[in-house]
Design a protein around this motif. Structure first.
Motif, PDB file in Angstrom:
ATOM      1  N   PHE A   1       0.851  -1.337  -0.044  1.00 30.01           N
ATOM      2  CA  PHE A   1      -0.023  -0.067   0.064  1.00 30.01           C
ATOM      3  C   PHE A   1       0.872   1.204  -0.097  1.00 30.01           C
ATOM      4  CE2 PHE A   1      -2.347  -3.163   2.292  1.00 30.01           C
ATOM      5  CZ  PHE A   1      -3.729  -3.353   1.421  1.00 30.01           C
ATOM      6  N   GLU A   2       0.911   1.830  -1.078  1.00 26.58           N
ATOM      7  CA  GLU A   2       1.928   2.906  -1.113  1.00 26.58           C
ATOM      8  C   GLU A   2       1.788   3.887  -0.307  1.00 26.58           C
ATOM      9  OE1 GLU A   2       2.478   3.464  -5.584  1.00 26.58           O
ATOM     10  OE2 GLU A   2       3.559   1.668  -5.693  1.00 26.58           O
ATOM     11  N   THR A   3       0.142   4.350  -0.192  1.00 25.58           N
ATOM     12  CA  THR A   3       0.041   5.542   0.673  1.00 25.58           C
ATOM     13  C   THR A   3      -1.202   4.996   1.740  1.00 25.58           C
ATOM     14  OG1 THR A   3      -1.834   6.205  -0.787  1.00 25.58           O
ATOM     15  CG2 THR A   3       0.085   7.165  -1.236  1.00 25.58           C
TER      16      THR A   3
ATOM     17  N   ALA B   1      -4.302   4.792   0.171  1.00 23.29           N
ATOM     18  CA  ALA B   1      -4.683   3.493  -0.670  1.00 23.29           C
ATOM     19  C   ALA B   1      -4.955   2.484   0.340  1.00 23.29           C
ATOM     20  CB  ALA B   1      -3.253   3.024  -1.424  1.00 23.29           C
ATOM     21  N   LEU B   2      -4.217   2.336   1.536  1.00 25.69           N
ATOM     22  CA  LEU B   2      -4.611   1.329   2.627  1.00 25.69           C
ATOM     23  C   LEU B   2      -6.035   1.535   2.962  1.00 25.69           C
ATOM     24  CD1 LEU B   2      -3.704  -0.733   4.740  1.00 25.69           C
ATOM     25  CD2 LEU B   2      -3.245   1.086   6.232  1.00 25.69           C
ATOM     26  N   ASP B   3      -6.510   2.922   3.265  1.00 23.87           N
ATOM     27  CA  ASP B   3      -7.794   3.061   3.824  1.00 23.87           C
ATOM     28  C   ASP B   3      -8.607   2.660   2.753  1.00 23.87           C
ATOM     29  OD1 ASP B   3      -9.721   4.319   5.423  1.00 23.87           O
ATOM     30  OD2 ASP B   3      -9.607   5.956   4.213  1.00 23.87           O
ATOM     31  N   ALA B   4      -8.572   2.858   1.592  1.00 23.80           N
ATOM     32  CA  ALA B   4      -9.613   2.711   0.524  1.00 23.80           C
ATOM     33  C   ALA B   4      -9.828   1.149   0.437  1.00 23.80           C
ATOM     34  CB  ALA B   4      -8.889   3.378  -0.818  1.00 23.80           C
ATOM     35  N   TYR B   5      -8.662   0.507   0.393  1.00 19.85           N
ATOM     36  CA  TYR B   5      -8.814  -0.975   0.620  1.00 19.85           C
ATOM     37  C   TYR B   5      -9.571  -1.497   1.725  1.00 19.85           C
ATOM     38  CZ  TYR B   5      -7.260  -5.943   0.840  1.00 19.85           C
ATOM     39  OH  TYR B   5      -7.339  -7.438   1.037  1.00 19.85           O
ATOM     40  N   LEU B   6      -9.134  -0.928   2.882  1.00 18.83           N
ATOM     41  CA  LEU B   6      -9.794  -1.341   4.082  1.00 18.83           C
ATOM     42  C   LEU B   6     -11.312  -1.137   3.974  1.00 18.83           C
ATOM     43  CD1 LEU B   6      -7.269  -0.433   6.880  1.00 18.83           C
ATOM     44  CD2 LEU B   6      -7.653  -2.505   5.868  1.00 18.83           C
ATOM     45  N   GLY B   7     -11.635   0.100   3.384  1.00 15.53           N
ATOM     46  CA  GLY B   7     -12.984   0.519   3.295  1.00 15.53           C
ATOM     47  C   GLY B   7     -13.636  -0.524   2.522  1.00 15.53           C
ATOM     48  N   ALA B   8     -13.086  -0.709   1.366  1.00 16.41           N
ATOM     49  CA  ALA B   8     -13.678  -1.829   0.348  1.00 16.41           C
ATOM     50  C   ALA B   8     -13.841  -3.071   0.974  1.00 16.41           C
ATOM     51  CB  ALA B   8     -12.830  -1.822  -0.724  1.00 16.41           C
ATOM     52  N   HIS B   9     -13.016  -3.496   1.849  1.00 19.74           N
ATOM     53  CA  HIS B   9     -13.323  -4.706   2.231  1.00 19.74           C
ATOM     54  C   HIS B   9     -13.862  -4.996   3.785  1.00 19.74           C
ATOM     55  CE1 HIS B   9     -10.261  -5.396  -0.990  1.00 19.74           C
ATOM     56  NE2 HIS B   9     -10.661  -6.647  -1.038  1.00 19.74           N
ATOM     57  N   ASP B  10     -14.488  -3.757   4.081  1.00 15.94           N
ATOM     58  CA  ASP B  10     -15.200  -3.740   5.485  1.00 15.94           C
ATOM     59  C   ASP B  10     -14.197  -4.012   6.533  1.00 15.94           C
ATOM     60  OD1 ASP B  10     -17.320  -3.115   6.767  1.00 15.94           O
ATOM     61  OD2 ASP B  10     -18.278  -5.200   6.597  1.00 15.94           O
ATOM     62  N   LEU B  11     -13.086  -3.534   6.522  1.00 17.12           N
ATOM     63  CA  LEU B  11     -11.938  -3.832   7.596  1.00 17.12           C
ATOM     64  C   LEU B  11     -11.657  -2.474   8.508  1.00 17.12           C
ATOM     65  CD1 LEU B  11      -9.520  -5.923   5.526  1.00 17.12           C
ATOM     66  CD2 LEU B  11     -11.140  -6.837   7.286  1.00 17.12           C
TER      67      LEU B  11
END
Lengths: 301, 358
Positions: A223-225, A228-238
């Motif tokens: 996760f470069e930023t 990006a991490l936040d977007a990933y966690l948001g998309a995966h309900d994490l």
């Protein structure tokens, strides 16, 4: 008959110092405490409450939401809750919550539960091992204006908006039926909490509060930023949501130290001493002499 | 009109009998009230329990508030709390003491929450004292010092409630001494009428199973207790053998209870039973303060532990550094040999006579 209606359950959990495993280096020579020497664990009876909640959901359907109030690293027990079957977790953390006694704690929990909104059951462990007070459950129930069932040992049935529970008392047991919503405090003998599921652990290992993102990103450089991490966690309900005092609408005078009627006047590290004392060698002769002395003094015999 | 200040005690009763802890607390309330010039008030809820009021007065109360109602026949949180909350709001007690029984620990926090007052659980001592609050540069006088072990038993904390009333505390059975009943004491029995609301009956009790405990730890002259150092049920049997030989009871630390070695009713300590036997043998018990708080009044203490630095050794009269699994059989053997001596050898009687003379 199983009540077909799904149930929404809120579980109250606490991260506690592992006071049952106090080792020698916890207390320093000058009588102060080395808190870092104690590990932080999931309060044992809160695990029983979570297990009971998950079993109810397996039978009736519905939701299990775990709330904890504590420092930012209390997110650890929330991740553990997810691995053990909770569907949703919320961290209540705010410097202004610090120093809360049981009354102030129950105010914050009341506000958080009311923010969640719909609930049929609130469940918590009977007591936490760091204070052993068993007060927060009943105090939260009182503030929510709902009945309480303390020392819940097992749920015998749920039907027609009422729950039937067996309570374990020192003097025996009691079977009670209570209208929902109500609050249960659960005893350690109620069940054996399931271990964290490996599958859920894999799927949910990245679950994190915003405060943990930076550390998480270091461990996962793909996760470069942080965004990006936040977007990933948001998309995966994490994303683990964090609620502050403002988020739950708790006023300053009801929470934390200011909302706590009990105050610590003083703390003593007591050194107890016996009057006369003697070391007895673990040999047959020395033990026999000690026994003779006790008989002589009419302590035994 | 100056209002008479008061100390309240919740009087727990079942089957026509008052719980010991309620009378112990009535005695303690009497001591505190005498220091302060307050009145001692017993709050007695139940059905057909009027005759119990006199017993509360004999143990130190000046007044009994009697709520006698069919709905109060057995303890239930909401109806009992309803009475206490309404009366406390009306009469404003300074102090409210509750026995740390399962029911007391269910009742007290419900009441404290409604009254928005402080509550301290499982106090091991109660005193009266002053408290200087730096923030306000003000000294509060005659507060209730609520003293209890804290933080896993590594510390003893004195808690005060300077700004809220009543100052509430729970205390376990046996912590305070049972006062002698004084038949010449007089007091007032005042009936109060509960004003229930429909919601108070949201919970119904379908059945009750009373298990009469056969464990009489509190009154035992000798107690043999095991702790975390006894990891094997066979070793725990040694404790039973020794207790049987001494005519005593078997107890345990919390660690032993948590490990399933012994039932919770046999737990000695702040959150279990407080005991004062003639002899207390602590086998494999490190001696956390919660445990010590429940047994440090024992006349003689023998501590057995592999760790020479175990805190239990600080209060022991006999310190035996060793493995309980090896030491206990030695004690059992020594006792058996003594009793054999007595039974078989007339010469042993000389030793007893010497004991009587000394």
């Amino acid at each position: 008959m199983i009540d077909p209606r799904p149930l929404d359950i809120v579980v109250l959990a606490k991260q506690v110092p592992d006071t049952h495993n106090v080792t020698g280096d916890v207390m320093t020579k000058d009588g102060t405490m080395n808190r870092n020497a104690l590990s932080a664990i999931f309060n044992p009876e809160d695990l029983n409450a979570l297990e009971m909640a998950v079993q109810i959901r397996e039978r009736h359907g519905g939701t299990v939401t775990v709330i904890t109030m504590g420092p930012p690293n209390a997110a650890n027990i929330l991740r553990e809750s997810l691995w053990r079957g909770a569907g949703r977790v919320i961290l209540l953390t705010d410097r202004r919550f610090a120093g809360a006694d049981t009354l102030a704690t129950s105010f914050a929990l009341q506000k958080a539960i009311e923010k969640i909104g719909r609930y049929d059951l609130v469940m918590a462990g009977r007591q936490a091992i760091d204070g052993d007070t068993a007060q927060v459950g009943p105090q939260t129930a009182e503030k929510l204006g709902i009945p309480q069932i303390t020392y819940a040992e097992s749920v015998l049935g749920i039907a027609d908006g009422r729950i039937t529970v067996e309570r374990a008392l020192d003097s025996g047991s009691e079977i009670v039926r209570c209208q929902m919503p109500c609050l249960l405090t659960v005893v350690g003998s109620a069940n054996t909490p399931r271990p964290p599921s490996v599958r859920r652990q894999m799927a949910l290992k990245l679950a994190a509060t915003p405060g943990e993102y930076a550390a998480l990103q270091k461990r996962w450089p793909e996760f470069e930023t942080v965004e990006a991490l936040d977007a990933y966690l948001g998309a995966h309900d994490l994303r683990i949501p964090v609620w502050t005092a403002d988020d739950i609408g708790a006023t300053a005078e009801t929470i934390g130290l200011a909302g706590s009627p009990t105050q610590v006047h003083k703390i003593n590290f007591v050194v107890l001493e016996s009057g006369e004392s003697r070391t007895v060698a673990p040999t047959p002769e020395a033990i026999a002499a000690m026994v003779a002395e006790l008989i002589h003094e009419y302590i035994v015999g | 009109m100056t209002e008479q200040k008061s100390i309240w005690v919740s009087i727990e009763q079942a089957d026509g009998r008052i719980a010991d802890v309620s009378l112990e607390l009535t005695g303690k309330a009497r001591d505190l009230a005498d220091q302060l010039g307050y009145e001692v008030v017993g709050l007695l809820c139940g059905h057909d329990v009027e005759e119990l009021a006199a017993e509360v007065i004999r143990h130190g109360a000046d007044r009994v508030l009697l709520a006698d109602h069919p709905e109060l026949a057995h303890y239930r949180t909401l109806p009992y709390a309803r009475v206490a909350i309404a009366e406390a709001r009306r009469r404003r007690p300074e102090i409210f003491l509750v026995g740390g029984t399962p029911n007391g620990r269910d009742f007290a926090p419900r009441v404290a929450s409604a009254l928005r007052c402080g509550l301290t659980a499982d106090c091991t001592d109660l005193q009266i004292g002053d408290y200087y609050l730096r923030r306000e540069d003000r000294t509060y006088t005659n507060l209730l010092y609520q003293i209890r072990p804290a933080f896993g038993g590594n510390l003893v904390a004195t808690i005060v409630n300077p700004n809220t009333r009543p100052q509430m505390a729970t205390v376990r059975e046996g912590v305070m001494r049972m006062p002698a009943a004084d038949a010449s004491r007089t007091g007032v029995v005042e009936r109060v009428t509960p004003a229930f609301e429909p919601g108070d009956f949201a919970l119904e009790v379908l059945s009750r199973q009373v298990r009469y405990s056969t464990v009489r730890l509190k009154d035992a002259a000798v107690i043999v207790s095991g702790g975390a150092g006894i990891s094997d049920p066979a070793e725990f049997e040694l404790l039973r053998d020794l207790a049987n030989l001494l005519g005593g009871e078997v107890g345990g630390s919390r660690a032993a209870v948590d490990a399933g070695m012994i039932g919770r009713e046999s737990q000695v300590g702040q959150t279990g039973t407080t005991v004062r036997p003639r002899l207390y043998i602590a086998a494999g018990i490190s001696g956390a303060i919660q445990h010590r708080a429940g047994m440090d009044q024992s006349s003689k203490i023998i501590a057995i532990n592999t760790d020479p630095n175990a805190p239990m050794f600080q209060i022991a009269h006999y310190r035996i550094v060793g493995d309980a699994a090896e030491v206990l059989p030695l004690i059992i053997k020594a006792l058996r040999e003594r009793s054999t001596d007595r039974a078989d050898a007339p010469g042993a009687a000389v030793g007893e006579d010497e004991g009587a003379a000394g």
